[in-house]
Write a protein that holds these residues in place. Structure first.
Motif, PDB file in Angstrom:
ATOM      1  N   LYS A  40       0.843  -1.296   0.069  1.00 33.99           N
ATOM      2  CA  LYS A  40       0.078   0.032  -0.093  1.00 33.99           C
ATOM      3  C   LYS A  40       0.866   1.248   0.065  1.00 33.99           C
ATOM      4  O   LYS A  40       1.835   1.473   0.582  1.00 33.99           O
ATOM      5  N   ARG A  41       0.496   2.350  -0.823  1.00 31.79           N
ATOM      6  CA  ARG A  41       0.854   3.421  -0.603  1.00 31.79           C
ATOM      7  C   ARG A  41       0.804   4.247   0.436  1.00 31.79           C
ATOM      8  O   ARG A  41      -0.397   4.069   0.800  1.00 31.79           O
ATOM      9  N   VAL A  42       1.808   4.861   1.100  1.00 27.23           N
ATOM     10  CA  VAL A  42       1.455   5.490   2.318  1.00 27.23           C
ATOM     11  C   VAL A  42       0.878   6.848   1.852  1.00 27.23           C
ATOM     12  O   VAL A  42       1.195   7.768   0.826  1.00 27.23           O
ATOM     13  N   PRO A  43      -0.293   7.223   2.687  1.00 28.62           N
ATOM     14  CA  PRO A  43      -1.004   8.712   2.470  1.00 28.62           C
ATOM     15  C   PRO A  43       0.023   9.838   2.476  1.00 28.62           C
ATOM     16  O   PRO A  43       0.840   9.967   3.594  1.00 28.62           O
ATOM     17  N   GLU A  44      -0.229  10.649   1.780  1.00 29.52           N
ATOM     18  CA  GLU A  44       0.914  11.884   1.475  1.00 29.52           C
ATOM     19  C   GLU A  44      -0.047  12.991   1.300  1.00 29.52           C
ATOM     20  O   GLU A  44       0.135  13.938   0.233  1.00 29.52           O
ATOM     21  N   ARG A  45      -1.244  13.044   2.073  1.00 27.76           N
ATOM     22  CA  ARG A  45      -2.118  14.501   1.930  1.00 27.76           C
ATOM     23  C   ARG A  45      -1.727  15.601   2.211  1.00 27.76           C
ATOM     24  O   ARG A  45      -2.187  16.632   1.918  1.00 27.76           O
ATOM     25  N   THR A  46      -0.812  15.598   3.213  1.00 24.65           N
ATOM     26  CA  THR A  46      -0.204  16.765   3.965  1.00 24.65           C
ATOM     27  C   THR A  46       1.123  16.777   4.011  1.00 24.65           C
ATOM     28  O   THR A  46       1.939  15.995   3.772  1.00 24.65           O
ATOM     29  N   ARG A  47       1.840  18.095   4.295  1.00 28.42           N
ATOM     30  CA  ARG A  47       3.151  18.432   4.327  1.00 28.42           C
ATOM     31  C   ARG A  47       3.920  17.434   5.353  1.00 28.42           C
ATOM     32  O   ARG A  47       5.006  16.761   4.924  1.00 28.42           O
ATOM     33  N   PHE A  48       3.212  17.228   6.554  1.00 27.73           N
ATOM     34  CA  PHE A  48       3.679  16.291   7.385  1.00 27.73           C
ATOM     35  C   PHE A  48       3.994  14.817   6.923  1.00 27.73           C
ATOM     36  O   PHE A  48       4.664  14.215   7.226  1.00 27.73           O
ATOM     37  N   GLU A  49       2.672  14.407   6.217  1.00 28.66           N
ATOM     38  CA  GLU A  49       2.609  12.955   5.865  1.00 28.66           C
ATOM     39  C   GLU A  49       3.729  12.869   4.807  1.00 28.66           C
ATOM     40  O   GLU A  49       4.433  11.741   4.760  1.00 28.66           O
ATOM     41  N   ARG A  50       3.859  13.875   3.892  1.00 31.67           N
ATOM     42  CA  ARG A  50       4.886  13.687   2.703  1.00 31.67           C
ATOM     43  C   ARG A  50       6.447  13.722   3.447  1.00 31.67           C
ATOM     44  O   ARG A  50       7.094  12.870   2.954  1.00 31.67           O
ATOM     45  N   ASN A  51       6.602  14.576   4.468  1.00 33.10           N
ATOM     46  CA  ASN A  51       7.984  14.540   4.677  1.00 33.10           C
ATOM     47  C   ASN A  51       8.346  13.469   5.647  1.00 33.10           C
ATOM     48  O   ASN A  51       9.413  12.846   5.556  1.00 33.10           O
ATOM     49  N   ALA A  52       7.086  12.850   6.408  1.00 32.26           N
ATOM     50  CA  ALA A  52       7.304  11.480   7.295  1.00 32.26           C
ATOM     51  C   ALA A  52       7.700  10.439   6.111  1.00 32.26           C
ATOM     52  O   ALA A  52       8.486   9.403   6.412  1.00 32.26           O
ATOM     53  N   ALA A  53       7.143  10.120   5.058  1.00 33.36           N
ATOM     54  CA  ALA A  53       7.160   8.965   4.157  1.00 33.36           C
ATOM     55  C   ALA A  53       8.426   9.350   3.439  1.00 33.36           C
ATOM     56  O   ALA A  53       9.232   8.362   3.439  1.00 33.36           O
ATOM     57  N   THR A  54       9.038  10.424   3.166  1.00 34.61           N
ATOM     58  CA  THR A  54      10.033  10.814   2.502  1.00 34.61           C
ATOM     59  C   THR A  54      11.471  10.095   3.165  1.00 34.61           C
ATOM     60  O   THR A  54      12.290   9.616   2.953  1.00 34.61           O
ATOM     61  N   ALA A  55      11.316  10.739   4.684  1.00 33.85           N
ATOM     62  CA  ALA A  55      12.136  10.216   5.706  1.00 33.85           C
ATOM     63  C   ALA A  55      12.336   8.775   5.946  1.00 33.85           C
ATOM     64  O   ALA A  55      13.397   8.087   5.974  1.00 33.85           O
ATOM     65  N   ALA A  56      11.195   8.076   5.732  1.00 31.78           N
ATOM     66  CA  ALA A  56      11.253   6.681   6.004  1.00 31.78           C
ATOM     67  C   ALA A  56      11.626   6.116   4.730  1.00 31.78           C
ATOM     68  O   ALA A  56      12.623   4.998   5.016  1.00 31.78           O
ATOM     69  N   ARG A  57      11.434   6.667   3.599  1.00 36.14           N
ATOM     70  CA  ARG A  57      12.276   6.008   2.248  1.00 36.14           C
ATOM     71  C   ARG A  57      13.440   6.218   2.404  1.00 36.14           C
ATOM     72  O   ARG A  57      14.601   5.338   1.977  1.00 36.14           O
ATOM     73  N   ARG A  58      14.085   7.403   2.590  1.00 34.54           N
ATOM     74  CA  ARG A  58      15.600   7.684   2.880  1.00 34.54           C
ATOM     75  C   ARG A  58      16.279   6.740   3.558  1.00 34.54           C
ATOM     76  O   ARG A  58      17.329   6.426   3.373  1.00 34.54           O
TER      77      ARG A  58
END
Length: 224
Positions: free
Chosen positions: A151-169
């Motif tokens: 499942k794709r992680v939700p990235e609806r807000t800046r906080f969610e996008r930043n958290a997802a990017t940090a996890a992938r990095r």
């Protein structure tokens, strides 16, 4: 002229009493053994059952609050470690599942919220600091992994996008396996050697790009 016969020699004087060097060795050794077993994932209750002691006795002995009797220390030192009912499990499979979720962008904080546990507990498992896990947490992580691994992680807000990017990095930096590279049938088999601390063969695949992620519309059923 009389001959003086020397008096017969009496018994040799006894050596001065020496302090019993082993008097404290027993309790120290017993306490050290409890510490080793506890650090290895055994609960005080399980150790107590194997030694035939009360859990409170074992706990107090480990903390130093109680000086054990000779019989208590002997029971701890004589018990068979193989007879300890093992209440914790190897964390290798759980760690690999959590790392695979990070590849998909699910952060430790998001996973912790979904499981209802502390974020630090997830971080310790992901880093490899925690070598064992409770059966309950292992089962909860397994169920979450089965629901989220593709499942794709939700990235609806800046906080969610930043958290997802940090996890992938973090996953890229650690060269962590994506779920597609893991053998689910072997995940919970305790690993040995280098695989115990890292990723088992095969060689990890790069994390999926947006082109390979399943398309989603709106909110997903696993959102929390």
């Amino acid at each position: 002229m009389s001959i003086n016969t020397p008096a017969p020699a009496g018994p040799a004087p006894a050596d001065p009493p020496r302090p019993a060097a082993s008097s404290a060795a027993g309790p120290r050794a017993a306490r050290a053994r409890i510490h080793r077993l506890h650090m290895g994932g055994n609960t005080y209750k399980a150790i107590a059952i194997a030694a035939g002691l009360a859990p409170a006795t074992v706990r107090d002995l480990a903390s130093g609050r109680r000086r054990p009797t000779r019989g208590t220390a002997a029971a701890v030192l004589a018990m068979n470690a193989d007879a300890i009912p093992y209440a914790r499990l190897d964390a290798g499979g759980t760690r690999l599942r959590l790392r695979a979720l990070h590849v998909m962008g699910h952060s430790s904080a998001r996973i912790a919220r979904a499981l209802g546990v502390r974020e630090t507990a997830i971080q310790e498992l992901v880093r490899g600091d925690a070598r064992t896990v409770s059966p309950k947490l292992r089962d909860k992580v397994t169920a979450l992994y089965d629901a989220w691994w593709d499942k794709r992680v939700p990235e609806r807000t800046r906080f969610e996008r930043n958290a997802a990017t940090a996890a992938r990095r973090r996953a890229i930096a650690g060269n962590w396996c994506a779920a597609a590279a893991l053998d689910d049938d072997q995940l919970d088999t305790p690993a040995t050697g280098p695989a115990r601390a890292g990723n088992p063969p095969p060689v990890p695949t790069p994390p999926p790009t947006s082109a390979h992620l399943p398309a989603t519309t709106g909110r997903t059923a696993y959102d929390h």
